[in-house]
Design a protein around this motif. Structure first.
Motif, mmCIF file in Angstrom:
data_model
loop_
_atom_site.group_PDB
_atom_site.id
_atom_site.type_symbol
_atom_site.label_atom_id
_atom_site.label_comp_id
_atom_site.label_asym_id
_atom_site.label_seq_id
_atom_site.Cartn_x
_atom_site.Cartn_y
_atom_site.Cartn_z
ATOM 1 N N ALA A 76 7.728 121.632 65.019
ATOM 2 C CA ALA A 76 6.195 122.244 65.075
ATOM 3 C C ALA A 76 5.558 121.480 64.175
ATOM 4 O O ALA A 76 4.066 121.334 64.325
ATOM 5 C CB ALA A 76 6.481 123.739 64.515
ATOM 6 N N LEU A 77 5.915 120.912 62.953
ATOM 7 C CA LEU A 77 5.318 120.157 62.243
ATOM 8 C C LEU A 77 4.682 118.942 62.842
ATOM 9 O O LEU A 77 3.402 118.607 62.851
ATOM 10 C CB LEU A 77 5.958 119.548 60.921
ATOM 11 C CG LEU A 77 5.304 118.680 59.837
ATOM 12 C CD1 LEU A 77 4.073 119.382 59.402
ATOM 13 C CD2 LEU A 77 6.250 118.375 58.866
ATOM 14 N N GLU A 78 5.713 118.085 63.643
ATOM 15 C CA GLU A 78 5.197 116.790 64.472
ATOM 16 C C GLU A 78 4.332 117.173 65.529
ATOM 17 O O GLU A 78 3.283 116.525 65.652
ATOM 18 C CB GLU A 78 6.365 116.598 64.932
ATOM 19 C CG GLU A 78 7.440 115.926 64.084
ATOM 20 C CD GLU A 78 8.762 115.488 64.541
ATOM 21 O OE1 GLU A 78 9.515 114.519 64.071
ATOM 22 O OE2 GLU A 78 9.276 116.105 65.537
ATOM 23 N N ALA A 79 4.438 118.542 65.931
ATOM 24 C CA ALA A 79 3.505 118.616 67.159
ATOM 25 C C ALA A 79 1.957 119.029 66.685
ATOM 26 O O ALA A 79 0.967 118.899 67.206
ATOM 27 C CB ALA A 79 3.968 119.920 67.995
ATOM 28 N N LEU A 80 1.919 119.731 65.484
ATOM 29 C CA LEU A 80 0.764 120.125 64.765
ATOM 30 C C LEU A 80 0.070 118.804 63.971
ATOM 31 O O LEU A 80 -1.095 119.018 63.668
ATOM 32 C CB LEU A 80 0.879 121.091 63.954
ATOM 33 C CG LEU A 80 1.229 122.449 64.847
ATOM 34 C CD1 LEU A 80 1.704 123.784 64.003
ATOM 35 C CD2 LEU A 80 -0.086 122.894 65.993
ATOM 36 N N THR A 81 0.897 117.784 63.825
ATOM 37 C CA THR A 81 0.358 116.660 62.712
ATOM 38 C C THR A 81 -0.443 115.879 63.692
ATOM 39 O O THR A 81 -0.195 115.127 64.433
ATOM 40 C CB THR A 81 1.469 115.879 62.280
ATOM 41 O OG1 THR A 81 2.340 116.940 61.370
ATOM 42 C CG2 THR A 81 1.010 114.875 61.406
ATOM 43 N N PRO A 82 -1.627 115.562 63.252
ATOM 44 C CA PRO A 82 -2.715 114.551 64.033
ATOM 45 C C PRO A 82 -2.107 113.383 64.162
ATOM 46 O O PRO A 82 -1.501 112.735 63.039
ATOM 47 C CB PRO A 82 -4.004 114.850 63.393
ATOM 48 C CG PRO A 82 -3.706 115.374 62.134
ATOM 49 C CD PRO A 82 -2.211 116.144 62.119
ATOM 50 N N THR A 83 -2.085 112.607 65.030
ATOM 51 C CA THR A 83 -1.704 111.138 65.191
ATOM 52 C C THR A 83 -2.797 110.016 64.902
ATOM 53 O O THR A 83 -2.577 108.942 64.612
ATOM 54 C CB THR A 83 -1.289 110.847 66.884
ATOM 55 O OG1 THR A 83 -2.126 111.137 67.411
ATOM 56 C CG2 THR A 83 -0.040 111.534 66.858
ATOM 57 N N ASP A 84 -4.054 110.788 64.673
ATOM 58 C CA ASP A 84 -4.911 109.668 64.290
ATOM 59 C C ASP A 84 -5.123 109.625 62.734
ATOM 60 O O ASP A 84 -5.331 110.688 62.145
ATOM 61 C CB ASP A 84 -6.479 110.327 64.775
ATOM 62 C CG ASP A 84 -7.834 109.477 64.447
ATOM 63 O OD1 ASP A 84 -7.539 108.086 63.958
ATOM 64 O OD2 ASP A 84 -8.879 109.761 64.939
ATOM 65 N N PRO A 85 -4.829 108.386 62.298
ATOM 66 C CA PRO A 85 -4.899 108.016 60.817
ATOM 67 C C PRO A 85 -6.307 108.587 60.184
ATOM 68 O O PRO A 85 -6.348 108.692 58.863
ATOM 69 C CB PRO A 85 -4.657 106.678 60.627
ATOM 70 C CG PRO A 85 -4.863 106.008 62.024
ATOM 71 C CD PRO A 85 -4.998 107.040 62.929
ATOM 72 N N LEU A 86 -7.478 108.551 60.722
ATOM 73 C CA LEU A 86 -8.732 108.814 60.046
ATOM 74 C C LEU A 86 -8.953 110.262 59.924
ATOM 75 O O LEU A 86 -9.990 110.746 59.493
ATOM 76 C CB LEU A 86 -9.892 108.300 61.254
ATOM 77 C CG LEU A 86 -9.940 106.863 61.117
ATOM 78 C CD1 LEU A 86 -10.996 106.031 62.254
ATOM 79 C CD2 LEU A 86 -10.200 105.966 59.923
ATOM 80 N N VAL A 87 -8.078 111.097 60.617
ATOM 81 C CA VAL A 87 -8.197 112.587 60.390
ATOM 82 C C VAL A 87 -8.131 112.987 58.856
ATOM 83 O O VAL A 87 -8.696 113.880 58.539
ATOM 84 C CB VAL A 87 -7.087 113.223 61.088
ATOM 85 C CG1 VAL A 87 -6.924 114.750 60.963
ATOM 86 C CG2 VAL A 87 -7.215 113.145 62.530
ATOM 87 N N GLY A 88 -7.421 112.323 58.106
ATOM 88 C CA GLY A 88 -7.183 112.648 56.626
ATOM 89 C C GLY A 88 -8.293 112.284 55.901
ATOM 90 O O GLY A 88 -8.659 112.698 54.933
ATOM 91 N N GLU A 89 -9.354 111.660 56.487
ATOM 92 C CA GLU A 89 -10.572 111.091 55.598
ATOM 93 C C GLU A 89 -11.616 112.295 56.130
ATOM 94 O O GLU A 89 -12.788 112.286 55.173
ATOM 95 C CB GLU A 89 -11.025 109.950 56.407
ATOM 96 C CG GLU A 89 -10.262 108.671 56.330
ATOM 97 C CD GLU A 89 -10.076 108.284 54.939
ATOM 98 O OE1 GLU A 89 -10.995 108.384 54.136
ATOM 99 O OE2 GLU A 89 -8.759 107.760 54.442
#
Length: 86
Positions: free
Chosen positions: A55-68
């Motif tokens: 579930a964590l992998e599915a909900l974790t965004p793959t775009d590195p800029l999302v953390g910004e």
């Protein structure tokens, strides 16, 4: 083909030959419990569906800029709260 677990134990070679043609469903007390299939069919079924994700992998965004992204949440108004009675 559907066989009981007892039939499977008694006629293993028949089940193996049938599994080369189509998957064999083995029941336990009338409920499907196992599937016997050729190794090639198994490999094909693994390729057909994607790898398991938690579930964590599915909900974790793959775009590195999302953390910004910064999210501003305004404070809640105290006027909306009802007084608590004890």
């Amino acid at each position: 083909m559907i066989i009981t677990s007892r039939e499977f134990n008694q006629h293993l070679s028949k089940a193996q030959k049938s599994a080369m043609i189509e998957p064999v469903i083995i029941t336990n007390r009338g409920e499907p419990a196992f599937v016997l299939m050729s190794y090639q069919e198994y490999e094909n079924s693994k390729k057909a569906k994607p790898e398991f994700k938690s579930a964590l992998e599915a909900l974790t965004p793959t775009d590195p800029l999302v953390g910004e992204i910064e999210l501003e949440i305004p404070p809640r108004s105290k006027a909306q709260r009802r007084p608590v009675e004890f």
